[in-house]
Design a protein around this motif. Structure first.
Motif, PDB file in Angstrom:
ATOM      1  N   ARG A   5     -19.535   0.958   2.405  1.00 43.86           N
ATOM      2  CA  ARG A   5     -18.651  -0.204   2.265  1.00 43.86           C
ATOM      3  C   ARG A   5     -17.411   0.108   1.417  1.00 43.86           C
ATOM      4  N   LYS A   6     -17.616   0.834   0.321  1.00 47.57           N
ATOM      5  CA  LYS A   6     -16.491   1.149  -0.556  1.00 47.57           C
ATOM      6  C   LYS A   6     -15.498   2.059   0.141  1.00 47.57           C
ATOM      7  N   ASN A   7     -15.995   3.051   0.889  1.00 44.74           N
ATOM      8  CA  ASN A   7     -15.102   3.950   1.623  1.00 44.74           C
ATOM      9  C   ASN A   7     -14.306   3.191   2.671  1.00 44.74           C
ATOM     10  N   ILE A   8     -14.984   2.269   3.378  1.00 42.35           N
ATOM     11  CA  ILE A   8     -14.294   1.465   4.391  1.00 42.35           C
ATOM     12  C   ILE A   8     -13.255   0.573   3.734  1.00 42.35           C
ATOM     13  N   GLU A   9     -13.608  -0.014   2.594  1.00 44.15           N
ATOM     14  CA  GLU A   9     -12.669  -0.881   1.870  1.00 44.15           C
ATOM     15  C   GLU A   9     -11.426  -0.105   1.446  1.00 44.15           C
ATOM     16  N   ASN A  10     -11.614   1.106   0.939  1.00 43.62           N
ATOM     17  CA  ASN A  10     -10.470   1.923   0.522  1.00 43.62           C
ATOM     18  C   ASN A  10      -9.627   2.355   1.714  1.00 43.62           C
ATOM     19  N   HIS A  11     -10.296   2.701   2.806  1.00 40.27           N
ATOM     20  CA  HIS A  11      -9.586   3.177   4.002  1.00 40.27           C
ATOM     21  C   HIS A  11      -8.723   2.073   4.617  1.00 40.27           C
TER      22      HIS A  11
END
Length: 579
Positions: A549-555
């Motif tokens: 989720r955090k990676n998707i949020e940053n991306h």
């Protein structure tokens, strides 16, 4: 726990999606597992932190290793599994001895084993790095006792009079060996003497991405009777079956829907429907090889709709279980006689389980009609902790009442029959502006069963009154929708950015969510259709296809911000953004 305590042992790292790991006989060694999808920095971190000397991998990973071997000077040996096309081993540092797996096997035949000292139960067996869905991967220290405890727990439930394993049973393994569910399952089935066939997610079904059109997927070739699956894979299998049913026309699709509904009705009452299975559903069972008897599912919440659909359509028992890397995949498993859905079963015999209050989320063990709270696990399945990470170990592993417990971060509900239902996760719970608590994982599990959605990630925070969703659409269904709107000539990329198409998708998703029982604040107020696929290589999902989720949020930071820029005076309008 310090590595110096194990000076008499060498460390080897199993790197990549390697299935042959179960055939290795590196007796006395500690094995470290790493996902190649961690990226170069993650792999270097894992190798450096564990101070490994031997790397065991597959031939196709060699180019990636060439870039990092100069940065991990402790590595002295590189052992690789040969493939159809072996990569060149040139440019590998002279300090690293390169050995093929066949060479290692030949050398092993000459080893007498005279100096071998069997490990003790509390000796470290595996350092398994988590897939890192919520942050930097942590190395979980698994002992020999932990592994045997999990195998015994599985055996007490699964090797049961109501279900007899057969001599000709075959298991299809497609999850990475670095995934704890796959490792524990293979250990259990090896103990029983069950045959194992190795596959990949890209070659599993006839519709898989790496299967040439007209050729058979591994399921049809191997014809397995046993299978472990993660929820996303079952969702994809469900959509593939619906796609197959829709190809024969409206009448066939209506008959299929009737057959599945009829089968579901009677199977939940304990009855079988052999004639229906043979006449109307055989095609779809053959889609999975024709011999499948049991699917065991874990790693993330499985939608009850998907569970009942797969069970009814394929005439297989779908057993959900619950466990973590920190408990070697062992905690709860459904019984073979349990035909409910949405539950993960009762605690296994080798595990202790209790619920504790979580005040912030308003979950209490005194809740009526059923106790609710954070799931806490104890017993011999509990691992030693996180390697070289005493702070996080102390936060998650606690001694209470003379026993050692692991705080999972998952929220469970204990039902009257003693089975557990996972209803939430601390890190997936968000509170909207007006104080509503929303379980993002629950919303995603329901919505991703919609045929138009290939994958979905939902976001929300306390500054806003509604959720937003990033959606990877199913290309075939999106093209069908575009055709209804007279826009079938658009490319897939333009369909995703077209405002009218996206608005129609949003409206249909909302209607589907209501049919699934989601209430108003659980329905995404705005969406964005994303073109790119989310795969482990992109770093947006784990090797088990759980959302990072955090990676998707940053991306997608700029897109997420733009979805929240419009005024909320009159509430969100359910439409797509104009990016």
């Amino acid at each position: 726990m310090r590595l110096s305590e194990y000076k008499h042992l060498k460390l080897s790292v199993i790197l990549g999606d390697m299935k042959q790991v179960s055939s290795l006989r590196i007796v006395g060694n500690i094995v470290v597992t790493l996902y190649t999808t961690l990226g170069e920095d993650g792999i270097i971190h894992g190798i450096t932190e564990t101070e490994v000397t031997h790397i065991i991998t597959s031939s196709e990973i060699i180019p990636k290793l060439k870039k990092i071997l100069n940065k991990v000077p402790m590595v002295s040996h590189l052992i690789y599994m040969e493939g159809k096309k072996d990569e060149s081993t040139e440019d590998i540092p002279a300090s690293v001895k390169v050995v093929s797996f066949s060479q290692m096997e030949a050398n092993g035949r000459e080893y007498s084993g005279d100096n071998f000292t069997p490990p003790k139960s509390d000796d470290l067996a595996i350092l398994m790095y988590t897939s890192g869905s919520t942050g930097i991967p942590k190395g979980v220290m698994i002992t020999h006792k932990n592994l045997i405890t999990s195998v015994k727990g599985f055996n007490d439930v699964l090797n049961h009079p109501s279900f007899q394993f057969r001599e000709k049973d075959t298991y299809i393994a497609y999850l990475p060996a670095a995934h704890v569910l796959e490792l524990a399952t293979e250990c259990f089935l090896t103990y029983l003497g069950i045959r194992i066939g190795f596959s990949t997610p890209q070659t599993l079904t006839d519709f898989s991405t790496a299967v040439k059109k007209g050729e058979k997927g591994d399921l049809k070739v191997l014809k397995p009777t046993l299978m472990v699956a993660v929820p996303l894979m079952l969702d994809r299998i469900r959509k593939s079956i619906l796609q197959l049913a829709g190809k024969e026309g409206t009448f066939t699709r209506l008959m299929f829907d009737f057959a599945v509904s009829y089968k579901k009705f009677w199977s939940e009452k304990g009855f079988r429907t052999p004639r229906l299975d043979k006449k109307l559903l055989k095609t779809y069972k053959d889609f999975m090889g024709g011999e499948l008897r049991v699917i065991m599912c874990g790693s993330a919440p499985l939608s009850p709709d998907t569970q009942t659909f797969i069970r009814s359509c394929l005439s297989v028992q779908v057993l959900q279980g619950y466990g973590l890397t920190e408990t070697v995949a062992c905690a709860t498993i459904m019984d073979f006689d349990d035909y409910s859905s949405g539950r993960v079963g009762a605690p296994v015999s080798t595990c202790k389980l209790r619920l504790v209050n979580w005040k912030e989320g308003n979950y209490f063990v005194t809740d009526k009609p059923n106790p609710r709270g954070e799931v806490v696990i104890g017993g011999d399945c509990l691992t030693l902790g996180y390697f070289k990470n005493s702070i996080q170990t102390q936060e998650a592993y606690k001694i209470e009442g003379g026993d050692r417990w692991f705080y999972t971060g998952d929220i469970g509900e204990m039902l009257p029959d003693g089975t557990l239902k996972i209803i939430d996760r601390k890190k997936d719970l968000v509170k909207l502006q007006f104080g509503e608590y929303i379980a993002l994982g629950k919303v995603e599990a329901e919505l991703k069963t919609y045929p138009l959605i290939e994958n979905i990630c939902v976001f929300g925070n306390g500054l806003h009154t509604y959720l937003i969703a990033l959606i990877i659409p199913n290309q075939m269904h999106l093209k069908s929708l575009a055709k209804e709107l007279g826009k079938e000539n658009l490319s897939f990329e333009k369909m995703c950015s077209d405002e009218e198409i996206a608005a129609e998708v949003a409206e249909r998703v909302r209607d589907f969510g209501k049919r699934c029982g989601l209430f108003g604040s659980e329905l995404p107020g705005k969406i964005k259709l994303c073109v790119e696929d989310w795969n482990p290589e992109s770093g947006l999902v784990t090797a088990a296809f759980k959302l990072r989720r955090k990676n998707i949020e940053n991306h997608y930071r700029s897109i997420i911000d733009s979805l929240y820029t419009e005024s909320e005076q009159n509430g969100p309008k359910f439409r797509a953004n104009r990016i």
